[in-house]
Design a protein around this motif. Sequence first.
Motif, mmCIF file in Angstrom:
data_model
loop_
_atom_site.group_PDB
_atom_site.id
_atom_site.type_symbol
_atom_site.label_atom_id
_atom_site.label_comp_id
_atom_site.label_asym_id
_atom_site.label_seq_id
_atom_site.Cartn_x
_atom_site.Cartn_y
_atom_site.Cartn_z
ATOM 1 N N UNK A 81 -0.356 12.026 7.300
ATOM 2 C CA UNK A 81 -1.898 11.660 7.475
ATOM 3 C C UNK A 81 -2.034 10.367 6.476
ATOM 4 N N UNK A 82 -1.708 10.370 5.078
ATOM 5 C CA UNK A 82 -1.954 9.571 4.177
ATOM 6 C C UNK A 82 -1.357 8.098 4.535
ATOM 7 N N UNK B 155 0.822 -1.141 0.111
ATOM 8 C CA UNK B 155 -0.116 0.095 -0.046
ATOM 9 C C UNK B 155 0.701 1.342 0.082
ATOM 10 N N UNK B 156 2.099 1.386 0.683
ATOM 11 C CA UNK B 156 2.684 2.401 0.873
ATOM 12 C C UNK B 156 3.565 2.577 -0.599
ATOM 13 N N UNK B 157 4.230 1.508 -0.892
ATOM 14 C CA UNK B 157 4.665 1.789 -2.084
ATOM 15 C C UNK B 157 3.911 2.078 -3.467
ATOM 16 N N UNK B 158 2.630 1.443 -3.433
ATOM 17 C CA UNK B 158 1.739 1.931 -4.293
ATOM 18 C C UNK B 158 1.285 3.482 -4.326
ATOM 19 N N UNK B 159 1.529 4.033 -3.121
ATOM 20 C CA UNK B 159 0.964 5.476 -3.197
ATOM 21 C C UNK B 159 2.126 6.433 -3.098
ATOM 22 N N UNK B 160 3.152 5.962 -2.539
ATOM 23 C CA UNK B 160 4.538 7.056 -2.583
ATOM 24 C C UNK B 160 5.358 6.694 -3.794
ATOM 25 N N UNK B 161 5.223 5.361 -4.473
ATOM 26 C CA UNK B 161 6.096 5.200 -5.455
ATOM 27 C C UNK B 161 7.476 4.427 -5.115
ATOM 28 N N UNK B 162 7.958 3.910 -6.230
ATOM 29 C CA UNK B 162 9.164 3.146 -5.842
ATOM 30 C C UNK B 162 10.230 3.754 -5.698
ATOM 31 N N UNK B 163 10.372 4.963 -5.912
ATOM 32 C CA UNK B 163 11.475 5.939 -5.578
ATOM 33 C C UNK B 163 11.856 5.973 -4.095
ATOM 34 N N UNK B 164 10.976 5.426 -2.941
ATOM 35 C CA UNK B 164 11.229 5.212 -1.739
ATOM 36 C C UNK B 164 11.871 3.978 -1.500
ATOM 37 N N UNK B 165 12.059 3.171 -2.191
ATOM 38 C CA UNK B 165 12.690 1.800 -2.104
ATOM 39 C C UNK B 165 14.241 1.942 -2.239
ATOM 40 N N UNK C 32 17.620 -0.481 -3.117
ATOM 41 C CA UNK C 32 17.841 -1.787 -4.232
ATOM 42 C C UNK C 32 17.296 -3.049 -3.786
ATOM 43 N N UNK C 33 17.311 -3.418 -2.419
ATOM 44 C CA UNK C 33 17.035 -4.502 -2.057
ATOM 45 C C UNK C 33 15.423 -4.573 -1.802
ATOM 46 N N UNK C 34 14.696 -3.452 -2.241
ATOM 47 C CA UNK C 34 13.278 -3.379 -2.136
ATOM 48 C C UNK C 34 12.770 -2.959 -0.826
ATOM 49 N N UNK C 35 13.584 -2.664 0.275
ATOM 50 C CA UNK C 35 13.038 -2.518 1.540
ATOM 51 C C UNK C 35 12.852 -0.964 1.227
ATOM 52 N N UNK C 36 11.983 -0.426 2.069
ATOM 53 C CA UNK C 36 11.613 0.788 2.026
ATOM 54 C C UNK C 36 12.691 1.495 2.732
ATOM 55 N N UNK C 37 13.331 2.834 1.993
ATOM 56 C CA UNK C 37 14.144 3.490 2.789
ATOM 57 C C UNK C 37 13.470 4.579 3.871
ATOM 58 N N UNK C 38 13.746 4.201 4.980
ATOM 59 C CA UNK C 38 12.885 4.765 6.061
ATOM 60 C C UNK C 38 13.291 6.262 6.282
ATOM 61 N N UNK C 39 14.471 6.524 5.831
ATOM 62 C CA UNK C 39 15.090 7.822 5.939
ATOM 63 C C UNK C 39 14.335 8.740 4.896
ATOM 64 N N UNK C 40 14.329 8.095 3.655
ATOM 65 C CA UNK C 40 13.736 9.176 2.626
ATOM 66 C C UNK C 40 12.232 9.166 2.738
ATOM 67 N N UNK C 41 11.526 8.082 3.349
ATOM 68 C CA UNK C 41 10.230 8.196 3.554
ATOM 69 C C UNK C 41 9.823 9.113 4.845
ATOM 70 N N UNK C 42 10.646 9.047 5.545
ATOM 71 C CA UNK C 42 10.625 9.973 6.847
ATOM 72 C C UNK C 42 10.776 11.504 6.599
ATOM 73 N N UNK C 43 11.431 11.564 5.683
ATOM 74 C CA UNK C 43 11.889 13.109 5.077
ATOM 75 C C UNK C 43 10.731 13.544 4.272
#
Length: 200
Positions: free
Chosen positions: A80-81, A47-57, A59-70
């Motif tokens: 909120x989303x 759900x998160x990748x679908x909404x925020x896009x693959x640029x938050x991932x 290379x190992x497909x883990x979510x980049x928590x720093x990028x998402x946090x920013x």
Amino acid sequence: MKIGLTGGIASGKSTVADYLEQLGATVLDADKIAHRLMEPQQEAWQKVVEYFGEEILLTNKQIDRNKLGEIIFNDPNAKEKLDQLTHPIIIKEIEESLKRLEQKKEIIIVEVPLLIEAGMEDLFEEVWLVYLPREAQIERLMARNNLDYQAAVARVESQMPLAEKKDYADLIINNDLSEQELKEELRQLWNEINLNNEYC
């Protein structure tokens, strides 16, 4: 007995939870549950990748928590989303864990940073708040995360103030104490709830 333990950034929730676990409580960490549900291909991840896009991932497909946090730190609508996407999945997982554990008549403590913001009070028999004054919270955050004053203030102010959370708490744990004083306070509290739990 099911207890929701909450607080704010750098308020000492994990310290309190760790010590209560040492005393014998069964502790669930909502952040760890959330991390597991955000692993690649899990429902929350999708759900998160679908909404925020693959640029938050990464290379190992883990979510980049720093990028998402920013992203969410600088955009309240994005935060909120993210909450709308992930909270229902996390809450469902916590509910299922509680159902499994409560049959054992244990004292279960669930550490949930956003317990009040997510409207989870009804999941628990009691809500405990780890509290300390705002300036002490800012100082601890500066020391813990190596932040300057303004950066620490911005992070504290991005959350619901601890003073407001007091209105939702059944019990307030004062963490403006030395480590030894805090442990003594928690030991007394543990003895009391154990006694009450025996007669429930």
